[in-house]
Scaffold this motif. Structure first.
Motif, short mmCIF file in Angstrom:
data_model
loop_
_atom_site.label_atom_id
_atom_site.label_comp_id
_atom_site.label_asym_id
_atom_site.label_seq_id
_atom_site.Cartn_x
_atom_site.Cartn_y
_atom_site.Cartn_z
N PRO A 1 0.82 -1.21 0.00
CA PRO A 1 0.00 0.00 0.00
C PRO A 1 0.86 1.26 0.00
N VAL A 2 0.41 2.26 -0.77
CA VAL A 2 1.13 3.52 -0.88
C VAL A 2 0.45 4.53 0.04
N ALA A 3 1.24 5.15 0.93
CA ALA A 3 0.69 6.13 1.85
C ALA A 3 0.26 7.38 1.09
N SER B 1 -16.20 -1.74 -1.89
CA SER B 1 -16.50 -2.08 -3.29
C SER B 1 -15.23 -2.32 -4.10
N LYS B 2 -14.22 -1.48 -3.90
CA LYS B 2 -12.95 -1.65 -4.63
C LYS B 2 -12.31 -3.00 -4.28
N ILE B 3 -12.33 -3.35 -3.02
CA ILE B 3 -11.74 -4.63 -2.59
C ILE B 3 -12.54 -5.79 -3.18
N GLU B 4 -13.86 -5.67 -3.18
CA GLU B 4 -14.70 -6.71 -3.78
C GLU B 4 -14.46 -6.81 -5.29
N ALA C 1 -9.88 -18.65 1.44
CA ALA C 1 -8.96 -18.31 2.53
C ALA C 1 -9.20 -16.88 2.99
N SER C 2 -9.15 -16.67 4.30
CA SER C 2 -9.30 -15.34 4.87
C SER C 2 -7.92 -14.68 4.97
N THR C 3 -7.86 -13.40 4.66
CA THR C 3 -6.59 -12.69 4.71
C THR C 3 -6.83 -11.24 5.08
N ASN C 4 -5.78 -10.57 5.52
CA ASN C 4 -5.82 -9.13 5.74
C ASN C 4 -5.61 -8.46 4.39
N VAL C 5 -6.38 -7.40 4.12
CA VAL C 5 -6.25 -6.69 2.85
C VAL C 5 -6.10 -5.20 3.12
N SER C 6 -5.60 -4.50 2.10
CA SER C 6 -5.47 -3.05 2.21
C SER C 6 -5.87 -2.41 0.88
N LEU C 7 -6.28 -1.15 0.96
CA LEU C 7 -6.61 -0.35 -0.21
C LEU C 7 -5.98 1.02 0.00
N ASP C 8 -5.08 1.42 -0.90
CA ASP C 8 -4.44 2.72 -0.76
C ASP C 8 -5.17 3.78 -1.58
N PHE C 9 -4.69 5.02 -1.53
CA PHE C 9 -5.36 6.13 -2.19
C PHE C 9 -5.36 6.00 -3.71
N GLN C 10 -4.46 5.19 -4.26
CA GLN C 10 -4.40 4.99 -5.70
C GLN C 10 -5.38 3.91 -6.17
N GLY C 11 -6.00 3.22 -5.23
CA GLY C 11 -6.92 2.15 -5.58
C GLY C 11 -6.26 0.78 -5.64
N ASN C 12 -5.01 0.68 -5.18
CA ASN C 12 -4.30 -0.59 -5.15
C ASN C 12 -4.84 -1.44 -4.02
N VAL C 13 -5.26 -2.67 -4.34
CA VAL C 13 -5.74 -3.63 -3.35
C VAL C 13 -4.63 -4.66 -3.17
N ASN C 14 -4.21 -4.86 -1.93
CA ASN C 14 -3.15 -5.82 -1.64
C ASN C 14 -3.53 -6.71 -0.46
N ALA C 15 -3.12 -7.96 -0.55
CA ALA C 15 -3.26 -8.89 0.56
C ALA C 15 -2.01 -8.77 1.42
N ALA C 16 -2.18 -8.94 2.74
CA ALA C 16 -1.01 -8.91 3.63
C ALA C 16 -0.09 -10.05 3.30
N LYS C 17 1.18 -9.80 3.39
CA LYS C 17 2.17 -10.82 3.06
C LYS C 17 2.79 -11.38 4.30
#
Length: 107
Positions: A47-49, A61-64, A91-107
Motif C-alpha cells: 500500500p502507498v501512503a 467495493s474496490k476490494i470486492e 482463505a481469509s486474509t488481511n487486505v489493504s486499499l491505498d489512495f491509488q486504488g491498489n488492493v493488496n493482501a497482507a504478506k
C-alpha cells in the motif's frame, strides 16, 4: 501581382500556426503507467501512503472488485490506507486499499 502576396501570407500563417501548436503538445505528454497513475491496475505490491478520499463503502467495493468477498473490519490507518479482512479462494486474509486504488493482501 496580388497572387504572390496572398501565397506569402498563407505560407506565413501556416508556419505561425505550426510553430504555435508545437509547445502545446509538449506541455501535454502522453499518459504513462507508473506509481502515480491509478488507471485501474495495481501499481504497487504494497500500500502507498497518501491522502485517501475513498469512503468506507467505496473501499469495500474496490476490494470486492479485486475478487475478494466477506470484506469486514475496514478502518483507515494514519497513512490513509484502508485495512480490513476479506476472503478469496476460500482463505481469509488481511487486505489493504491505498489512495491509488491498489488492493493488496497482507504478506
Amino acid at each position: 501581382m496580388k497572387r504572390p502576396s496572398f501565397i506569402v501570407c498563407i505560407s506565413l500563417f501556416a508556419a505561425a500556426t505550426a510553430f504555435a501548436a508545437a509547445p502545446a503538445s509538449a506541455q501535454n505528454p502522453p499518459v504513462q503507467s507508473g506509481p502515480n497513475n491509478s488507471a485501474g491496475q495495481n501499481n504497487s505490491d504494497a500500500p502507498v501512503a497518501g491522502r485517501n478520499s475513498f469512503t468506507e463503502g467505496q473501499a469495500k467495493s474496490k476490494i470486492e472488485d479485486a475478487g475478494y468477498s466477506n470484506v469486514t473490519s475496514l478502518k483507515k490507518d494514519d497513512n490513509g490506507v484502508w485495512r480490513g479482512k476479506a476472503s478469496k479462494g476460500g482463505a481469509s486474509t488481511n487486505v489493504s486499499l491505498d489512495f491509488q486504488g491498489n488492493v493488496n493482501a497482507a504478506k
